[in-house]
Motif scaffolding. Structure first.
Motif, PDB file in Angstrom:
ATOM      1  N   VAL A   1       0.975  -1.067  -0.071  1.00 40.52           N
ATOM      2  CA  VAL A   1       0.085  -0.014  -0.010  1.00 40.52           C
ATOM      3  C   VAL A   1       0.838   1.339  -0.069  1.00 40.52           C
ATOM      4  O   VAL A   1       1.574   1.668   0.905  1.00 40.52           O
ATOM      5  CB  VAL A   1      -1.004   0.022   1.208  1.00 40.52           C
ATOM      6  N   GLU A   2       0.763   1.970  -1.098  1.00 42.41           N
ATOM      7  CA  GLU A   2       1.606   3.226  -1.186  1.00 42.41           C
ATOM      8  C   GLU A   2       0.881   4.281  -0.405  1.00 42.41           C
ATOM      9  O   GLU A   2      -0.564   4.403  -0.502  1.00 42.41           O
ATOM     10  CB  GLU A   2       1.988   3.567  -2.699  1.00 42.41           C
ATOM     11  N   SER A   3       1.472   5.413  -0.120  1.00 43.01           N
ATOM     12  CA  SER A   3       0.988   6.789   0.343  1.00 43.01           C
ATOM     13  C   SER A   3       2.177   7.515   0.011  1.00 43.01           C
ATOM     14  O   SER A   3       3.422   7.272  -0.135  1.00 43.01           O
ATOM     15  CB  SER A   3       0.759   6.309   1.852  1.00 43.01           C
ATOM     16  N   GLY A   4       1.847   9.077   0.218  1.00 40.89           N
ATOM     17  CA  GLY A   4       2.692   9.994   0.335  1.00 40.89           C
ATOM     18  C   GLY A   4       2.786  10.972  -1.096  1.00 40.89           C
ATOM     19  O   GLY A   4       3.443  11.971  -0.989  1.00 40.89           O
ATOM     20  N   GLY A   5       1.968  10.577  -1.972  1.00 43.92           N
ATOM     21  CA  GLY A   5       1.836  11.111  -3.490  1.00 43.92           C
ATOM     22  C   GLY A   5       1.300  12.426  -3.230  1.00 43.92           C
ATOM     23  O   GLY A   5       0.537  12.742  -2.121  1.00 43.92           O
ATOM     24  N   GLY A   6       1.321  13.368  -4.070  1.00 40.33           N
ATOM     25  CA  GLY A   6       0.491  14.688  -4.245  1.00 40.33           C
ATOM     26  C   GLY A   6       1.082  15.662  -5.198  1.00 40.33           C
ATOM     27  O   GLY A   6       1.866  15.364  -6.155  1.00 40.33           O
ATOM     28  N   LEU A   7       0.785  16.778  -5.180  1.00 38.81           N
ATOM     29  CA  LEU A   7       0.798  17.755  -6.153  1.00 38.81           C
ATOM     30  C   LEU A   7       2.383  18.885  -5.373  1.00 38.81           C
ATOM     31  O   LEU A   7       2.266  19.137  -3.997  1.00 38.81           O
ATOM     32  CB  LEU A   7      -0.149  18.722  -6.257  1.00 38.81           C
ATOM     33  N   VAL A   8       3.297  18.938  -6.211  1.00 37.29           N
ATOM     34  CA  VAL A   8       4.469  19.636  -5.490  1.00 37.29           C
ATOM     35  C   VAL A   8       4.988  20.676  -6.511  1.00 37.29           C
ATOM     36  O   VAL A   8       4.949  20.134  -7.770  1.00 37.29           O
ATOM     37  CB  VAL A   8       5.711  18.895  -4.826  1.00 37.29           C
ATOM     38  N   GLN A   9       5.646  21.734  -6.274  1.00 37.80           N
ATOM     39  CA  GLN A   9       6.135  22.591  -7.185  1.00 37.80           C
ATOM     40  C   GLN A   9       7.647  21.883  -7.803  1.00 37.80           C
ATOM     41  O   GLN A   9       8.278  21.278  -7.019  1.00 37.80           O
ATOM     42  CB  GLN A   9       6.379  23.890  -6.577  1.00 37.80           C
ATOM     43  N   ALA A  10       7.887  22.239  -8.934  1.00 36.47           N
ATOM     44  CA  ALA A  10       9.241  21.780  -9.320  1.00 36.47           C
ATOM     45  C   ALA A  10      10.296  22.314  -8.413  1.00 36.47           C
ATOM     46  O   ALA A  10      10.238  23.484  -8.112  1.00 36.47           O
ATOM     47  CB  ALA A  10       9.366  22.036 -10.911  1.00 36.47           C
ATOM     48  N   GLY A  11      11.277  21.403  -8.268  1.00 36.00           N
ATOM     49  CA  GLY A  11      12.271  21.648  -7.268  1.00 36.00           C
ATOM     50  C   GLY A  11      11.958  21.303  -5.813  1.00 36.00           C
ATOM     51  O   GLY A  11      13.052  21.156  -4.996  1.00 36.00           O
ATOM     52  N   GLY A  12      10.848  20.917  -5.642  1.00 33.26           N
ATOM     53  CA  GLY A  12      10.354  20.655  -4.243  1.00 33.26           C
ATOM     54  C   GLY A  12      10.654  18.877  -3.944  1.00 33.26           C
ATOM     55  O   GLY A  12      11.208  18.323  -4.865  1.00 33.26           O
ATOM     56  N   SER A  13      10.407  18.535  -2.882  1.00 33.92           N
ATOM     57  CA  SER A  13      10.339  17.186  -2.311  1.00 33.92           C
ATOM     58  C   SER A  13       9.014  16.589  -1.973  1.00 33.92           C
ATOM     59  O   SER A  13       8.292  17.198  -1.756  1.00 33.92           O
ATOM     60  CB  SER A  13      11.455  17.165  -1.317  1.00 33.92           C
ATOM     61  N   LEU A  14       9.093  15.180  -2.091  1.00 36.67           N
ATOM     62  CA  LEU A  14       7.947  14.468  -1.492  1.00 36.67           C
ATOM     63  C   LEU A  14       8.668  13.093  -1.050  1.00 36.67           C
ATOM     64  O   LEU A  14       9.962  12.625  -1.507  1.00 36.67           O
ATOM     65  CB  LEU A  14       6.974  14.061  -2.322  1.00 36.67           C
ATOM     66  N   ARG A  15       8.054  12.398  -0.293  1.00 42.11           N
ATOM     67  CA  ARG A  15       8.442  11.150   0.324  1.00 42.11           C
ATOM     68  C   ARG A  15       7.288   9.976   0.267  1.00 42.11           C
ATOM     69  O   ARG A  15       6.083  10.406   0.837  1.00 42.11           O
ATOM     70  CB  ARG A  15       9.164  11.154   1.850  1.00 42.11           C
ATOM     71  N   LEU A  16       7.630   9.059  -0.353  1.00 42.88           N
ATOM     72  CA  LEU A  16       6.552   7.987  -0.841  1.00 42.88           C
ATOM     73  C   LEU A  16       6.892   6.888   0.279  1.00 42.88           C
ATOM     74  O   LEU A  16       8.134   6.682   0.446  1.00 42.88           O
ATOM     75  CB  LEU A  16       6.638   7.446  -2.089  1.00 42.88           C
ATOM     76  N   SER A  17       5.739   6.254   0.726  1.00 44.33           N
ATOM     77  CA  SER A  17       6.091   5.003   1.445  1.00 44.33           C
ATOM     78  C   SER A  17       5.179   3.775   1.010  1.00 44.33           C
ATOM     79  O   SER A  17       4.143   4.116   0.671  1.00 44.33           O
ATOM     80  CB  SER A  17       5.636   5.348   3.096  1.00 44.33           C
TER      81      SER A  17
END
Length: 123
Positions: A5-21
């Motif tokens: 089960v994945e989580s952590g996606g979303g909308l981010v500005q270019a240059g930003g960061s996200l962490r998926l689990s």
């Protein structure tokens, strides 16, 4: 029943960061490769990163090397993908997968897949 089960996606500005689990359950993955793939609209599913559950060795697709980091937490039975300096071309549905084969970049060698999580990077 095996579940990823994945989580952590979303909308981010270019240059930003996200962490998926990716939360893994239903069996022991100690001998498995855990991988992350992504698929953009109209494109084939693409290898992003992988690691063995029981090893610190990591593998990355050329387009994400130096920006993305895969890791796992044995205690929580999770695999994560830290994504830094996101680019517009990183926009895709990201999938977690588990497979026993050593061909960790090949989609067909993975037995179990999550449902995917959308990552959108915009200007």
């Amino acid at each position: 029943q095996v579940q990823l089960v994945e989580s952590g996606g979303g909308l981010v500005q270019a240059g930003g960061s996200l962490r998926l689990s990716c939360a893994a359950s239903g069996r022991s993955f100690s001998t498995y490769f855990m991988g992350w793939f992504r698929q953009a609209p109209g494109k084939e599913r693409e290898f992003v990163a992988a690691m063995r559950w029981s090893s610190d060795s990591t593998y990355y697709g050329d387009s994400v090397k130096g920006r993305f980091t895969i890791s796992r937490d044995h205690a929580k039975n999770t695999v994560s993908l830290q994504m830094n300096n996101l680019k517009v071309e990183d926009t895709a549905v990201y999938y977690c997968a588990a497979g026993r084969s050593g061909a960790h970049t090949v989609v067909g060698r993975y037995e179990y897949w999550g449902q995917g999580t959308q990552v959108t990077s915009s200007l």
